[in-house]
Design a protein around this motif. Structure first.
Motif, PDB file in Angstrom:
ATOM      1  N   VAL A   1      35.336  69.721  21.804  1.00  0.00           N
ATOM      2  CA  VAL A   1      34.179  68.936  21.379  1.00  0.00           C
ATOM      3  C   VAL A   1      34.589  67.718  20.565  1.00  0.00           C
ATOM      4  CG1 VAL A   1      32.082  68.988  19.960  1.00  0.00           C
ATOM      5  CG2 VAL A   1      32.621  70.910  21.460  1.00  0.00           C
ATOM      6  N   PHE A   2      35.677  67.824  19.793  1.00  0.00           N
ATOM      7  CA  PHE A   2      36.050  66.706  18.923  1.00  0.00           C
ATOM      8  C   PHE A   2      37.407  66.081  19.263  1.00  0.00           C
ATOM      9  CE2 PHE A   2      36.944  70.730  16.734  1.00  0.00           C
ATOM     10  CZ  PHE A   2      38.297  70.626  16.421  1.00  0.00           C
ATOM     11  N   THR A   3      37.997  66.484  20.406  1.00  0.00           N
ATOM     12  CA  THR A   3      39.296  65.900  20.773  1.00  0.00           C
ATOM     13  C   THR A   3      39.327  65.267  22.159  1.00  0.00           C
ATOM     14  OG1 THR A   3      40.203  67.948  21.745  1.00  0.00           O
ATOM     15  CG2 THR A   3      40.445  67.657  19.356  1.00  0.00           C
ATOM     16  N   GLU A   4      38.270  65.386  22.942  1.00  0.00           N
ATOM     17  CA  GLU A   4      38.303  64.982  24.351  1.00  0.00           C
ATOM     18  C   GLU A   4      38.731  63.534  24.543  1.00  0.00           C
ATOM     19  OE1 GLU A   4      35.563  65.236  28.400  1.00  0.00           O
ATOM     20  OE2 GLU A   4      34.661  65.618  26.439  1.00  0.00           O
ATOM     21  N   SER A   5      38.275  62.638  23.700  1.00  0.00           N
ATOM     22  CA  SER A   5      38.530  61.209  23.916  1.00  0.00           C
ATOM     23  C   SER A   5      39.816  60.715  23.273  1.00  0.00           C
ATOM     24  CB  SER A   5      37.354  60.395  23.355  1.00  0.00           C
ATOM     25  OG  SER A   5      37.254  60.569  21.953  1.00  0.00           O
ATOM     26  N   LEU A   6      40.601  61.595  22.680  1.00  0.00           N
ATOM     27  CA  LEU A   6      41.789  61.167  21.938  1.00  0.00           C
ATOM     28  C   LEU A   6      42.988  60.965  22.855  1.00  0.00           C
ATOM     29  CD1 LEU A   6      41.574  63.541  18.836  1.00  0.00           C
ATOM     30  CD2 LEU A   6      40.621  61.239  19.115  1.00  0.00           C
TER      31      LEU A   6
ATOM     32  N   SER B   1      46.446  66.367  23.591  1.00  0.00           N
ATOM     33  CA  SER B   1      47.269  67.512  23.987  1.00  0.00           C
ATOM     34  C   SER B   1      47.933  68.195  22.800  1.00  0.00           C
ATOM     35  CB  SER B   1      48.349  67.077  24.980  1.00  0.00           C
ATOM     36  OG  SER B   1      49.256  66.180  24.370  1.00  0.00           O
ATOM     37  N   ARG B   2      47.909  67.554  21.624  1.00  0.00           N
ATOM     38  CA  ARG B   2      48.536  68.179  20.451  1.00  0.00           C
ATOM     39  C   ARG B   2      47.503  68.728  19.469  1.00  0.00           C
ATOM     40  NH1 ARG B   2      50.213  63.685  16.556  1.00  0.00           N
ATOM     41  NH2 ARG B   2      48.994  61.855  17.128  1.00  0.00           N
ATOM     42  N   CYS B   3      46.247  68.854  19.928  1.00  0.00           N
ATOM     43  CA  CYS B   3      45.150  69.296  19.062  1.00  0.00           C
ATOM     44  C   CYS B   3      44.696  70.712  19.428  1.00  0.00           C
ATOM     45  CB  CYS B   3      43.959  68.350  19.198  1.00  0.00           C
ATOM     46  SG  CYS B   3      44.320  66.627  18.774  1.00  0.00           S
ATOM     47  N   LEU B   4      44.340  71.478  18.417  1.00  0.00           N
ATOM     48  CA  LEU B   4      43.813  72.825  18.626  1.00  0.00           C
ATOM     49  C   LEU B   4      43.077  73.278  17.376  1.00  0.00           C
ATOM     50  CD1 LEU B   4      46.598  75.570  18.307  1.00  0.00           C
ATOM     51  CD2 LEU B   4      46.810  73.295  17.356  1.00  0.00           C
TER      52      LEU B   4
ATOM     53  N   TRP C   1      43.045  71.048  27.418  1.00  0.00           N
ATOM     54  CA  TRP C   1      44.147  70.104  27.589  1.00  0.00           C
ATOM     55  C   TRP C   1      45.245  70.251  26.538  1.00  0.00           C
ATOM     56  CZ3 TRP C   1      38.979  68.410  27.662  1.00  0.00           C
ATOM     57  CH2 TRP C   1      38.410  68.225  26.400  1.00  0.00           C
ATOM     58  N   THR C   2      45.123  71.217  25.638  1.00  0.00           N
ATOM     59  CA  THR C   2      46.184  71.410  24.649  1.00  0.00           C
ATOM     60  C   THR C   2      47.455  71.870  25.344  1.00  0.00           C
ATOM     61  OG1 THR C   2      44.513  72.066  23.027  1.00  0.00           O
ATOM     62  CG2 THR C   2      46.814  72.544  22.490  1.00  0.00           C
ATOM     63  N   ALA C   3      48.574  71.226  25.043  1.00  0.00           N
ATOM     64  CA  ALA C   3      49.846  71.552  25.688  1.00  0.00           C
ATOM     65  C   ALA C   3      50.319  72.947  25.283  1.00  0.00           C
ATOM     66  CB  ALA C   3      50.900  70.516  25.308  1.00  0.00           C
ATOM     67  N   ALA C   4      50.869  73.676  26.244  1.00  0.00           N
ATOM     68  CA  ALA C   4      51.357  75.037  25.970  1.00  0.00           C
ATOM     69  C   ALA C   4      52.442  75.029  24.908  1.00  0.00           C
ATOM     70  CB  ALA C   4      51.871  75.664  27.260  1.00  0.00           C
ATOM     71  N   GLU C   5      53.278  74.004  24.927  1.00  0.00           N
ATOM     72  CA  GLU C   5      54.364  73.970  23.940  1.00  0.00           C
ATOM     73  C   GLU C   5      53.818  73.719  22.534  1.00  0.00           C
ATOM     74  OE1 GLU C   5      55.867  71.438  22.064  1.00  0.00           O
ATOM     75  OE2 GLU C   5      54.613  69.752  22.684  1.00  0.00           O
ATOM     76  N   VAL C   6      52.693  73.033  22.420  1.00  0.00           N
ATOM     77  CA  VAL C   6      52.054  72.827  21.118  1.00  0.00           C
ATOM     78  C   VAL C   6      51.523  74.160  20.596  1.00  0.00           C
ATOM     79  CG1 VAL C   6      50.049  71.794  19.975  1.00  0.00           C
ATOM     80  CG2 VAL C   6      51.512  70.402  21.446  1.00  0.00           C
ATOM     81  N   VAL C   7      50.896  74.930  21.463  1.00  0.00           N
ATOM     82  CA  VAL C   7      50.402  76.245  21.072  1.00  0.00           C
ATOM     83  C   VAL C   7      51.575  77.126  20.634  1.00  0.00           C
ATOM     84  CG1 VAL C   7      49.188  78.321  21.821  1.00  0.00           C
ATOM     85  CG2 VAL C   7      48.405  76.079  22.603  1.00  0.00           C
ATOM     86  N   ALA C   8      52.668  77.074  21.390  1.00  0.00           N
ATOM     87  CA  ALA C   8      53.838  77.886  21.048  1.00  0.00           C
ATOM     88  C   ALA C   8      54.428  77.475  19.704  1.00  0.00           C
ATOM     89  CB  ALA C   8      54.894  77.770  22.152  1.00  0.00           C
ATOM     90  N   ARG C   9      54.518  76.170  19.458  1.00  0.00           N
ATOM     91  CA  ARG C   9      55.043  75.704  18.171  1.00  0.00           C
ATOM     92  C   ARG C   9      54.131  76.115  17.027  1.00  0.00           C
ATOM     93  NH1 ARG C   9      55.529  70.155  17.074  1.00  0.00           N
ATOM     94  NH2 ARG C   9      54.461  69.473  18.976  1.00  0.00           N
ATOM     95  N   ALA C  10      52.825  75.982  17.247  1.00  0.00           N
ATOM     96  CA  ALA C  10      51.873  76.370  16.205  1.00  0.00           C
ATOM     97  C   ALA C  10      51.969  77.867  15.924  1.00  0.00           C
ATOM     98  CB  ALA C  10      50.458  76.000  16.633  1.00  0.00           C
ATOM     99  N   ARG C  11      52.051  78.639  16.985  1.00  0.00           N
ATOM    100  CA  ARG C  11      52.129  80.091  16.799  1.00  0.00           C
ATOM    101  C   ARG C  11      53.377  80.470  16.002  1.00  0.00           C
ATOM    102  NH1 ARG C  11      49.934  84.290  21.183  1.00  0.00           N
ATOM    103  NH2 ARG C  11      49.889  86.117  19.827  1.00  0.00           N
ATOM    104  N   ALA C  12      54.496  79.850  16.321  1.00  0.00           N
ATOM    105  CA  ALA C  12      55.742  80.139  15.605  1.00  0.00           C
ATOM    106  C   ALA C  12      55.641  79.722  14.146  1.00  0.00           C
ATOM    107  CB  ALA C  12      56.909  79.434  16.287  1.00  0.00           C
ATOM    108  N   LEU C  13      55.004  78.577  13.891  1.00  0.00           N
ATOM    109  CA  LEU C  13      54.895  78.094  12.518  1.00  0.00           C
ATOM    110  C   LEU C  13      54.033  79.039  11.679  1.00  0.00           C
ATOM    111  CD1 LEU C  13      54.414  74.404  11.446  1.00  0.00           C
ATOM    112  CD2 LEU C  13      53.224  76.236  10.246  1.00  0.00           C
ATOM    113  N   TYR C  14      52.871  79.426  12.185  1.00  0.00           N
ATOM    114  CA  TYR C  14      52.004  80.314  11.404  1.00  0.00           C
ATOM    115  C   TYR C  14      52.639  81.692  11.235  1.00  0.00           C
ATOM    116  CZ  TYR C  14      48.301  76.824  11.826  1.00  0.00           C
ATOM    117  OH  TYR C  14      47.564  75.669  11.736  1.00  0.00           O
ATOM    118  N   ALA C  15      53.285  82.191  12.277  1.00  0.00           N
ATOM    119  CA  ALA C  15      53.959  83.485  12.157  1.00  0.00           C
ATOM    120  C   ALA C  15      55.075  83.422  11.122  1.00  0.00           C
ATOM    121  CB  ALA C  15      54.519  83.920  13.512  1.00  0.00           C
TER     122      ALA C  15
END
Length: 319
Positions: A127-132, A136-139, A160-174
């Motif tokens: 809803v708030f990232t579509e036009s950016l 792909s680096r937003c979640l 449209w969020t990149a899989a590698e961004v999700v993976a990096r975020a997951r690793a950082l929070y973990a």
């Protein structure tokens, strides 16, 4: 020597922003804390210092509170806060227009590799990232309040969020000691709030129809379901409630629960009279002037529970 951890920018110094600053700083990250109201950032440091002292008192800090607090710096400009940040954790108001404006600013100013995460409780990232340009680096990285005591983080990417961004975020929070889960597809309310909404809807229904008092309803959770749910979820709960596991539980109780669920299918609005009644009964138990003290009591109970769960996990690993 351990590798240095990347800087994190926390945008918004309110309740959730302050709590996130504790999480990131406790995890070893330098934190830049920014709020459009400079006074809010200054006040936040005092509140954070108090929270760190409480954590230390419950043996939930590996360092002295002053050492953790020293990693948090107030930024007077948003550009300075997000410069060189590995992650931006946005904690602005829960309003679509505000999120759109904030993320447009963050996407324009943040380095290309920076992850842009929102703490929103209800608004899908699309809803708030579509036009950016850098969508792909937003979640969404939705915490549970307060995240330095309740570790769950819901990672809800946009399509449209990149899989590698999700993976990096997951690793950082973990790496912070949080418990990240993945919301596979966007859905209103994500996972935790949908589960909470289902329980709240039934709680309001049972009180409205006068099956149970408000106090006894709360006891049903605090001294019943909540005890089990503090260390295992509903699927493990039912698996352990039948001799043969999940399939056996479904065979025994599935039809009865289905019939029960059909009586809950019609959602009701929370009408003003019901809210007045609940408010009146709660104020009889806890006057409004005591809310802040009770919130502090809640946090101390959560600290004790977090310490117990940590110690129990260590004991299980050693045995």
């Amino acid at each position: 020597m351990a590798a240095a951890k990347g800087k994190v920018a926390v945008i918004g110094a309110g309740l959730i922003g302050r709590a996130w600053a504790i999480v990131f700083a406790r995890g070893g990250h330098p934190v830049a804390l920014f709020d459009a109201d400079p006074a809010a950032s200054r006040r936040a440091i005092d509140v954070i210092a108090g929270g760190l002292r409480d954590l230390a008192a419950h043996d939930l800090l590996a360092e002295a509170p002053a050492a953790v607090l020293a990693r948090i710096a107030v930024a007077t400009r948003i550009e300075a806060a997000i410069a060189d940040a590995a992650l931006v954790q946005e904690n602005g108001p829960e309003a679509i227009a505000t999120k759109q404006e904030l993320f447009a600013t963050l996407d324009r100013m943040a380095p290309a590799a920076t992850i842009l995460a929102s703490s929103t409780s209800t608004i899908p990232a699309s809803v708030f990232t579509e036009s950016l340009a850098g969508r792909s680096r937003c979640l969404v990285a939705h915490p549970v309040n307060p995240p330095y005591l309740v570790p769950l983080v819901e990672l809800a990417p946009a399509p449209w969020t990149a899989a590698e961004v999700v993976a990096r975020a997951r690793a950082l929070y973990a790496g912070l000691g949080q418990t990240p889960i993945l919301v596979k597809r966007e859905i209103p309310g994500f996972i935790l709030n949908r589960l909470q909404a289902a329980l709240l809807a039934e709680a309001f229904r049972l009180v409205e129809d006068d099956f149970v008092s408000i106090d006894d309803l709360d006891k049903t959770l605090s001294d019943g379901l909540g005890l089990r749910w503090s260390f295992m979820g509903p699927f493990e709960t039912i698996e352990l409630n039948a001799p043969g596991g999940v399939r056996d539980y479904v065979a025994r109780y599935g039809q009865a629960i289905y019939e029960l669920a059909k009586t809950q299918a019609d959602p009701r609005p929370w009408n003003a009279a019901l809210v007045d009644r609940i408010e009146r009964e709660r104020r009889a138990v806890l006057p409004a002037a005591g809310l802040a003290a009770r919130q502090a009591w809640r946090d101390r109970r959560l600290m004790a529970l977090a310490a117990h769960k940590r110690d129990a996990a260590k004991h299980e690993q050693e045995s």
